[in-house]
Scaffold this motif. Structure first.
Motif, PDB file in Angstrom:
ATOM      1  N   ASP A 271       0.782  -1.330  -0.162  1.00 59.48           N
ATOM      2  CA  ASP A 271       0.010   0.101  -0.019  1.00 59.48           C
ATOM      3  C   ASP A 271       0.878   1.262   0.026  1.00 59.48           C
ATOM      4  N   GLN A 272       2.006   1.106   0.755  1.00 64.36           N
ATOM      5  CA  GLN A 272       2.781   2.478   0.859  1.00 64.36           C
ATOM      6  C   GLN A 272       3.838   2.424  -0.389  1.00 64.36           C
ATOM      7  N   GLY A 273       3.829   1.398  -1.280  1.00 65.25           N
ATOM      8  CA  GLY A 273       4.968   1.580  -2.261  1.00 65.25           C
ATOM      9  C   GLY A 273       4.266   1.066  -3.876  1.00 65.25           C
ATOM     10  N   PHE A 274       4.019  -0.216  -3.831  1.00 67.61           N
ATOM     11  CA  PHE A 274       3.544  -0.796  -5.375  1.00 67.61           C
ATOM     12  C   PHE A 274       2.356  -0.299  -5.720  1.00 67.61           C
ATOM     13  N   PHE A 275       1.067   0.059  -4.885  1.00 66.19           N
ATOM     14  CA  PHE A 275      -0.047   0.737  -5.246  1.00 66.19           C
ATOM     15  C   PHE A 275       0.086   2.356  -4.880  1.00 66.19           C
ATOM     16  N   HIS A 276       0.771   2.644  -3.818  1.00 68.98           N
ATOM     17  CA  HIS A 276       0.729   4.276  -3.587  1.00 68.98           C
ATOM     18  C   HIS A 276       1.417   4.916  -4.752  1.00 68.98           C
ATOM     19  N   ILE A 277       2.509   4.442  -5.314  1.00 66.38           N
ATOM     20  CA  ILE A 277       3.303   5.105  -6.410  1.00 66.38           C
ATOM     21  C   ILE A 277       2.199   5.437  -7.297  1.00 66.38           C
ATOM     22  N   ARG A 278       1.537   4.253  -7.968  1.00 65.35           N
ATOM     23  CA  ARG A 278       0.346   4.750  -8.939  1.00 65.35           C
ATOM     24  C   ARG A 278      -0.647   5.774  -8.533  1.00 65.35           C
ATOM     25  N   TRP A 279      -1.085   5.534  -7.365  1.00 63.07           N
ATOM     26  CA  TRP A 279      -2.414   6.437  -6.844  1.00 63.07           C
ATOM     27  C   TRP A 279      -1.777   7.830  -6.831  1.00 63.07           C
ATOM     28  N   GLU A 280      -0.619   7.967  -6.311  1.00 64.85           N
ATOM     29  CA  GLU A 280       0.007   9.475  -6.271  1.00 64.85           C
ATOM     30  C   GLU A 280       0.082  10.163  -7.555  1.00 64.85           C
ATOM     31  N   ARG A 281       0.137   9.464  -8.929  1.00 62.75           N
ATOM     32  CA  ARG A 281       0.469   9.705 -10.089  1.00 62.75           C
ATOM     33  C   ARG A 281      -1.013  10.229 -10.709  1.00 62.75           C
ATOM     34  N   ALA A 282      -2.031   9.946 -10.131  1.00 66.17           N
ATOM     35  CA  ALA A 282      -3.226  10.423 -10.306  1.00 66.17           C
ATOM     36  C   ALA A 282      -3.729  11.547  -9.746  1.00 66.17           C
ATOM     37  N   THR A 283      -4.374  12.642 -10.537  1.00 69.73           N
ATOM     38  CA  THR A 283      -4.936  13.851 -10.108  1.00 69.73           C
ATOM     39  C   THR A 283      -6.396  13.358  -9.222  1.00 69.73           C
ATOM     40  N   THR A 284      -6.817  14.519  -8.588  1.00 70.48           N
ATOM     41  CA  THR A 284      -7.985  14.457  -8.004  1.00 70.48           C
ATOM     42  C   THR A 284      -9.358  13.847  -8.784  1.00 70.48           C
ATOM     43  N   ALA A 285      -9.020  14.260 -10.143  1.00 74.66           N
ATOM     44  CA  ALA A 285     -10.367  14.054 -11.021  1.00 74.66           C
ATOM     45  C   ALA A 285     -10.377  12.441 -11.443  1.00 74.66           C
ATOM     46  N   GLU A 286      -8.797  12.348 -11.570  1.00 74.79           N
ATOM     47  CA  GLU A 286      -8.584  10.841 -12.024  1.00 74.79           C
ATOM     48  C   GLU A 286      -8.680   9.879 -10.845  1.00 74.79           C
ATOM     49  N   ARG A 287      -8.300  10.288  -9.678  1.00 73.70           N
ATOM     50  CA  ARG A 287      -8.720   9.300  -8.504  1.00 73.70           C
ATOM     51  C   ARG A 287     -10.120   9.011  -8.321  1.00 73.70           C
ATOM     52  N   ALA A 288     -11.114  10.036  -8.461  1.00 73.01           N
ATOM     53  CA  ALA A 288     -12.515  10.001  -8.461  1.00 73.01           C
ATOM     54  C   ALA A 288     -12.870   8.822  -9.752  1.00 73.01           C
ATOM     55  N   TYR A 289     -12.341   8.931 -10.760  1.00 68.31           N
ATOM     56  CA  TYR A 289     -12.674   7.591 -11.913  1.00 68.31           C
ATOM     57  C   TYR A 289     -12.087   6.272 -11.428  1.00 68.31           C
ATOM     58  N   LEU A 290     -11.058   6.277 -10.724  1.00 64.62           N
ATOM     59  CA  LEU A 290     -10.405   5.149 -10.545  1.00 64.62           C
ATOM     60  C   LEU A 290     -11.410   4.538  -9.241  1.00 64.62           C
ATOM     61  N   ARG A 291     -11.868   5.319  -8.247  1.00 66.53           N
ATOM     62  CA  ARG A 291     -12.788   4.918  -7.137  1.00 66.53           C
ATOM     63  C   ARG A 291     -13.926   4.400  -7.891  1.00 66.53           C
ATOM     64  N   ALA A 292     -14.565   4.847  -9.028  1.00 68.16           N
ATOM     65  CA  ALA A 292     -15.829   4.489  -9.541  1.00 68.16           C
ATOM     66  C   ALA A 292     -15.475   3.246 -10.185  1.00 68.16           C
ATOM     67  N   MET A 293     -14.071   3.059 -10.959  1.00 69.08           N
ATOM     68  CA  MET A 293     -13.800   1.766 -11.568  1.00 69.08           C
ATOM     69  C   MET A 293     -13.656   0.506 -10.357  1.00 69.08           C
ATOM     70  N   ALA A 294     -13.229   0.946  -9.028  1.00 68.75           N
ATOM     71  CA  ALA A 294     -12.797   0.001  -7.979  1.00 68.75           C
ATOM     72  C   ALA A 294     -14.347  -0.678  -7.587  1.00 68.75           C
ATOM     73  N   ILE A 295     -15.540  -0.236  -7.794  1.00 66.63           N
ATOM     74  CA  ILE A 295     -16.690  -0.751  -7.463  1.00 66.63           C
ATOM     75  C   ILE A 295     -16.834  -2.049  -8.289  1.00 66.63           C
ATOM     76  N   ASP A 296     -16.239  -2.277  -9.356  1.00 62.40           N
ATOM     77  CA  ASP A 296     -16.486  -3.477 -10.089  1.00 62.40           C
ATOM     78  C   ASP A 296     -15.116  -4.469  -9.762  1.00 62.40           C
ATOM     79  N   GLY A 297     -14.247  -4.262  -8.705  1.00 67.43           N
ATOM     80  CA  GLY A 297     -13.155  -4.930  -8.388  1.00 67.43           C
ATOM     81  C   GLY A 297     -12.080  -4.770  -9.305  1.00 67.43           C
ATOM     82  N   ASP A 298     -11.309  -5.760  -9.707  1.00 63.04           N
ATOM     83  CA  ASP A 298     -10.368  -5.695 -10.745  1.00 63.04           C
ATOM     84  C   ASP A 298     -10.886  -5.554 -12.291  1.00 63.04           C
ATOM     85  N   GLY A 299     -12.225  -5.747 -12.157  1.00 61.85           N
ATOM     86  CA  GLY A 299     -12.983  -5.438 -13.707  1.00 61.85           C
ATOM     87  C   GLY A 299     -12.586  -6.399 -14.629  1.00 61.85           C
ATOM     88  N   PRO A 300     -12.922  -6.197 -16.113  1.00 56.70           N
ATOM     89  CA  PRO A 300     -13.022  -4.760 -16.184  1.00 56.70           C
ATOM     90  C   PRO A 300     -14.400  -3.921 -16.009  1.00 56.70           C
TER      91      PRO A 300
END
Length: 392
Positions: A306-335
């Motif tokens: 959570d502090q490395g592998f995932f966090h690095i990618r989360w930090e690269r996303a803007t606020t609007a992009e994180r909202a999009y990712l949260r909406a995707m996460a509802i479906d699990g790993d998706g697609p």
């Protein structure tokens, strides 16, 4: 048990103690190399899959197999974050091999290859790199600035020179999906040249799941040059071997309950197996590594991810992009369906296309098929939910 002797190696492209579950891919490159060495047609191999599945490690193994047979084998990273161009990296990686070929007793084939290489390095502005290679003026070629024509000619000439000794050339490109369209077309032209000339020249690549589509869009007949292999999670038996073999090699062991915890935590993904395996070894006071050790390792492992592998990618996303990712996460790993994500955000899909494109460009998500979107990292949806539940 002491961390200094820990046999697990989580890292980008770091070879594991035991390369489990990839025997078919390794045998495929062995067959391709042997066929090429005999002057028979053979396709290179393109590996595609999510991050953490071991594509880079496998690509490195391909280079080892080729090198062990006397081939010139170079690996190049085409990641968008890399400052050097593909051509610059190629010249730099090939130069040590060319310097070894540059000797007074060199055959005419080698001299022509040296001339082609020096000409190519000059055409891409790296004449200083090849300054130590002596070439007769008659062997220099008038390559233009476009590498779509010069690159295939240079590599074919080099491969034909190697063929005199029963060897060849293998070019392995990691993060191939990040190559520019011009470089990708040039590389695919190399594949066409190799097929037509029967030169012992193999191209291999690795990238995200959309790579086959990227290649076909660059050249409609790209599938003729490669054998495509999807690299996914390991079967349970192979995942188990990846955990057991390194430990037993040091005279230690696991309990079955301990193994079950780590196997469930890693989900068969090679990087996660190495990560949780390392944590389990470090927390265990003695062998065998039991369920209590494994449960503690699971907590430590997820905290580190959570502090490395995932966090690095989360930090690269803007606020609007994180909202999009949260909406995707509802479906699990998706697609996820792009339309569903838009509905959850209360916006038309067209209004979110720029956000979606930026996330694809950052390598956080990819589009498996038109109208669908998925995470490039396994477990990203669970990370987002853990993060939100913790109020981070």
């Amino acid at each position: 048990m002491h961390p200094n002797s820990n046999p697990f190696n989580p890292g980008a492209g770091t070879p594991p103690h035991t390369l489990a579950g990839r025997d078919e891919e390794v045998q495929a490159i062995v067959t391709a190399i042997e066929r090429s060495s005999l002057g028979r047609s053979a396709n290179g191999i393109v590996l595609h899959g999510l991050r953490g599945t071991g594509k880079t490690v496998l690509l490195g193994r391909f280079c080892e197999v080729a090198s062990d047979r006397g081939w010139i084998a170079v690996r190049i990273e085409a990641a968008a974050s890399t400052s050097a161009t593909f051509a610059e990296q190629l010249v730099t990686r090939l130069t040590p091999f060319m310097l070894r070929l540059d000797r007074p007793s060199a055959s005419d084939h080698i001299k022509r290859a040296l001339g082609a290489f020096k000409s190519f390095s000059i055409s891409v502005g790296l004449q200083d790199v090849s300054a130590g290679i002596e070439v007769e003026p008659r062997h220099l070629l008038n390559y233009g600035k476009s590498i779509e024509h010069s690159l295939p000619d240079m590599l074919r000439t080099l491969a034909q020179a190697c063929a005199q000794d029963g060897t060849g050339v293998l070019i392995a490109v990691d993060e191939m999906h990040d190559m520019s369209r011009a470089d990708l077309r040039a590389l695919l032209a190399v594949g066409q040249e190799a097929n037509e000339s029967r030169a012992p020249l193999l191209l291999c690549g690795a990238g995200l799941p959309a790579l086959p589509r990227v290649l076909s869009e660059a050249r409609t007949y790209a599938e003729r040059f490669f054998e495509f292999r999807a690299i996914t999670w390991l079967a349970r038996a192979d995942a188990r071997r990846a955990l057991v073999a390194p430990v037993e090699a040091l005279g230690e062991s696991w309990t079955e309950s301990g193994l079950d915890v780590i196997l469930a935590s890693a989900g068969g993904y090679p990087y996660f197996l190495q990560h949780f395996g390392r944590a389990a070894w470090n927390v265990a006071a003695f062998s065998p590594i039991g369920a209590g050790d494994a449960n503690l390792a699971r907590s430590i492992g997820f905290a580190e991810l959570d502090q490395g592998f995932f966090h690095i990618r989360w930090e690269r996303a803007t606020t609007a992009e994180r909202a999009y990712l949260r909406a995707m996460a509802i479906d699990g790993d998706g697609p996820s369906r792009s339309g569903d994500v838009a509905d959850r955000l209360g916006k038309p899909a067209s209004a979110l296309s720029a956000i979606r494109t930026r996330l694809i460009d950052k390598g956080i998500v990819y589009s498996p098929v038109r109208g669908r979107i998925a995470f490039t990292v396994p477990g990203m949806a669970t990370f987002i939910r853990r993060r939100d539940e913790a109020g981070a």
